[in-house]
Design a protein around this motif. Structure first.
Motif, PDB file in Angstrom:
ATOM      1  N   ALA A 169       0.825  -1.211   0.000  1.00  0.00           N
ATOM      2  CA  ALA A 169       0.000   0.000   0.000  1.00  0.00           C
ATOM      3  C   ALA A 169       0.854   1.254   0.000  1.00  0.00           C
ATOM      4  O   ALA A 169       1.827   1.353   0.740  1.00  0.00           O
ATOM      5  N   ASN A 170       0.499   2.188  -0.827  1.00  0.00           N
ATOM      6  CA  ASN A 170       1.171   3.484  -0.920  1.00  0.00           C
ATOM      7  C   ASN A 170       2.659   3.386  -1.246  1.00  0.00           C
ATOM      8  O   ASN A 170       3.414   4.305  -0.976  1.00  0.00           O
ATOM      9  N   ALA A 171       3.097   2.268  -1.783  1.00  0.00           N
ATOM     10  CA  ALA A 171       4.515   2.125  -2.121  1.00  0.00           C
ATOM     11  C   ALA A 171       4.684   1.635  -3.559  1.00  0.00           C
ATOM     12  O   ALA A 171       5.475   2.188  -4.319  1.00  0.00           O
ATOM     13  N   THR A 172       3.943   0.594  -3.943  1.00  0.00           N
ATOM     14  CA  THR A 172       4.108   0.077  -5.298  1.00  0.00           C
ATOM     15  C   THR A 172       3.521   1.094  -6.286  1.00  0.00           C
ATOM     16  O   THR A 172       2.359   1.450  -6.167  1.00  0.00           O
ATOM     17  N   PRO A 173       4.320   1.577  -7.244  1.00  0.00           N
ATOM     18  CA  PRO A 173       3.773   2.555  -8.190  1.00  0.00           C
ATOM     19  C   PRO A 173       2.648   1.938  -9.025  1.00  0.00           C
ATOM     20  O   PRO A 173       2.736   0.771  -9.424  1.00  0.00           O
TER      21      PRO A 173
END
Ligand SMILES: Nc1ncnc2c1ncn2[C@@H]1O[C@H](COP(=O)(O)OP(=O)(O)OP(=O)(O)O)[C@@H](O)[C@H]1O
Ligand SMILES: [Mg+2]
Length: 306
Positions: A238-242
């Motif tokens: 979450a909120n990291a993988t583009p």
């Protein structure tokens, strides 16, 4: 000669060399084959599932993920009851865990699913480390170095049961990665790999096989394996993988296997945060795919939104 045949050719040469080197080791291993102890204290320290934390946030979230997954593979009826009689033969029990890039929680998710299925539901579970370039299962479960998946693929005469480690406290077995190979994708593309996965599926009809695979965008192993498995659990941090990475990795998988579900890892929603924010079917007909763009998928979920 086709690509797979070529791959087969080079694999056979390596196999002959490796068989010589490993024959002695493998025999010793068969004689010494055995159990291992699940170290609950170590799991607790690393934030993994363990039986003393049945009411933990992680345990609750895993329960929701499992319920959905077990329904999708026909292990649970719509009523929630377990299917009592599995017919012999090839089951829908091969589940691959992958993600777009390295370090997004594939091993964490695969290991926790396996632990929770075996310890909480007493479901016979086999965890396979197919992330040959970055194997981590052995380390997480405290297993010594030894032969495993790649050795079986290179030398089909090895008995796969003899390569598995068996937990003392739960119906959980582990098939670790085995010796290093240059290009695991060549090995995975052989008929031998398909035969092995069929064997793992049919050997024990009531067993689930959780496969910790490499990431889709780094190497081709996951895409090759996607052809043989029944379900793919795609982990998104979450909120990291583009978002473009998620989209292109999922597109690659869907071209080969429509049964892709999405598992949102490290989703911090609410005061306590959450390990898994959502678990949704992504294939044709799945509502995630048709209605929500990737950003909405990440933001539009809450704890246990199953
Ligand atoms: N939800 C989570 N809560 C706590 N720790 C986590 C969580 N997800 C991952 N981790 C930790 O983050 C690190 C990276 O996770 P993990 O090894 O599972 O990623 P991976 O996708 O398997 O990486 P690789 O591509 O290198 O195999 C590990 O130390 C793991 O224990
Ligand atoms: Mg990993």
């Amino acid at each position: 000669m086709g690509v797979i045949e070529k791959a087969g050719g080079s694999v056979h040469k390596i196999a002959a060399r490796r068989a010589k080197k490993y024959n002695k080791k493998a025999e010793t291993h068969i004689a010494a084959e055995q159990g291992f102890k699940l170290d609950y204290a170590k799991f607790a320290e690393a934030g993994y599932y363990h039986p003393d934390a049945k009411a933990s946030q992680l345990a609750l979230e895993l329960r929701a993920v499992k319920r959905r997954l077990l329904r999708r593979i026909g292990f649970l009826r719509a009523s929630g009851e377990r299917q009592s009689h599995r017919m012999p033969g090839r089951q829908r029990n091969l589940i691959m865990v992958t993600s777009a890039r390295a370090g997004e929680g594939k091993t964490f998710s695969a290991a926790n699913l396996a632990l929770s299925l075996a310890l909480e539901d007493q479901i016979e579970t086999l965890l396979v480390d197919a992330d040959v370039p970055r194997p981590r299962v052995r380390d997480r479960f405290g297993l010594a170095a030894g032969p495993g998946l790649t050795d079986k693929l290179l030398d089909p005469s090895l008995s796969v049961s003899s390569l598995q480690y068996r937990a003392d406290q739960a119906p959980l077995s582990i098939l670790a990665e085995g010796g290093r190979v240059e290009r695991a994708s060549d090995l995975f593309a052989t008929d031998g790999c398909q035969r092995l996965l069929t064997e793992l599926s049919t050997q024990t009809p009531d067993r689930l096989v959780i496969i910790d695979a490499p990431p889709v965008l780094a190497t081709t192993e996951a895409v090759v394996l996607a052809k043989y498995v029944d379900e793919i659990v795609f982990v998104v941090e979450a909120n990291a993988t583009p978002e473009p990475a998620v989209a292109s990795a999922i597109d690659e998988l869907l071209d080969i296997n429509p049964n892709v579900s999405l598992m949102l890892n490290r989703c911090l929603i609410g005061a306590g945060g959450s390990h898994y924010g959502s678990y949704e079917y992504y294939g044709p007909g799945g509502d995630m795919q048709s209605t929500m763009p990737p950003r909405a998928r990440t933001e539009g979920v809450s704890n246990g939104a199953i």
